[in-house]
Design an enzyme around this catalytic site. Structure first.
Site, PDB file in Angstrom:
ATOM      1  N   SER A   1       1.233   0.898  -5.482  1.00  0.00           N
ATOM      2  CA  SER A   1       2.235   1.912  -5.136  1.00  0.00           C
ATOM      3  C   SER A   1       3.408   1.230  -4.459  1.00  0.00           C
ATOM      4  O   SER A   1       3.237   0.213  -3.777  1.00  0.00           O
ATOM      5  CB  SER A   1       1.631   2.951  -4.188  1.00  0.00           C
ATOM      6  OG  SER A   1       2.643   3.820  -3.712  1.00  0.00           O
TER       7      SER A   1
ATOM      8  N   TYR B   1      -3.786   5.556   2.541  1.00  0.00           N
ATOM      9  CA  TYR B   1      -3.271   5.353   1.190  1.00  0.00           C
ATOM     10  C   TYR B   1      -2.440   4.066   1.125  1.00  0.00           C
ATOM     11  O   TYR B   1      -2.643   3.225   0.246  1.00  0.00           O
ATOM     12  CB  TYR B   1      -2.421   6.552   0.757  1.00  0.00           C
ATOM     13  CG  TYR B   1      -1.851   6.406  -0.631  1.00  0.00           C
ATOM     14  CD1 TYR B   1      -2.637   6.691  -1.745  1.00  0.00           C
ATOM     15  CD2 TYR B   1      -0.543   5.978  -0.835  1.00  0.00           C
ATOM     16  CE1 TYR B   1      -2.131   6.554  -3.027  1.00  0.00           C
ATOM     17  CE2 TYR B   1      -0.029   5.835  -2.106  1.00  0.00           C
ATOM     18  CZ  TYR B   1      -0.826   6.122  -3.198  1.00  0.00           C
ATOM     19  OH  TYR B   1      -0.317   5.975  -4.476  1.00  0.00           O
TER      20      TYR B   1
END
Length: 175
Positions: A131, A145
């Site tokens: 990401s 995350y």
């Protein structure tokens, strides 16, 4: 949607012998059925898989080989960003562990059992989904995350170095 779109692109590009591995049985079966109907042959298999569970991942590979015989590409895409993921003091241990189990352990388990099979097939590619937050952080607190995706980047680099001379490319994408 990244996994769905990638599977559709692979199939539309002429690639067959794909296995969709997902915890969501309904959506996974629907996608496999739709793609197999569209091409009037079995190009995709669905295997219900919990990537955070090592035995589930092992079973997925066994089923993949029963249907398709070899492995050349491994696309590690499973991931979650849980609603209670926040700053370190506000994120519960359960949210941290569940995020790591899916986002990081899943990549590890799939690589652990996929790499030997890719090498047996003569080489290939692993694509890990990281990401952009792993590179720059996030304006919204999401410590688990972001940390998990940073670890995916590090694992990708290390695995790529280990297998570079053995015919295995390992890369990540950071949507």
């Amino acid at each position: 949607g990244i996994g769905k779109e990638t599977t559709e692109l692979f199939v539309e590009s002429g690639i067959s012998g794909l296995t969709i591995a997902d915890v969501n049985e309904k959506l996974g079966k629907e996608l496999a059925d739709r793609l197999n109907s569209k091409f009037n042959k079995r190009v995709v298999t669905f295997v219900k898989t919990d990537v955070s569970n090592e035995e589930s991942v092992k079973r997925m590979f066994v089923e993949h080989f029963q249907h398709h015989g070899k492995l050349n590409v491994l696309f590690n895409n499973a991931g979650v960003m849980l609603g209670d993921d926040s700053s370190p003091p506000e994120t519960t241990t359960d949210v941290w562990r569940k995020t790591m189990a899916i986002n990081l352990d899943g990549v590890f388990f799939c690589s652990k059992y996929g790499i030997p099979e890719i090498l047996k097939s003569g080489g290939g590619s692993i694509i890990n989904v990281a990401s952009i937050v792993a590179h720059v952080g996030s304006a919204n607190a999401q410590i688990a995350y972001t940390a998990s995706k940073g670890a995916v980047l590090a694992m990708t680099k290390e695995t790529g170095i280990i297998y570079a001379k053995k015919g295995l490319r390992v890369n990540s994408v950071s949507p």
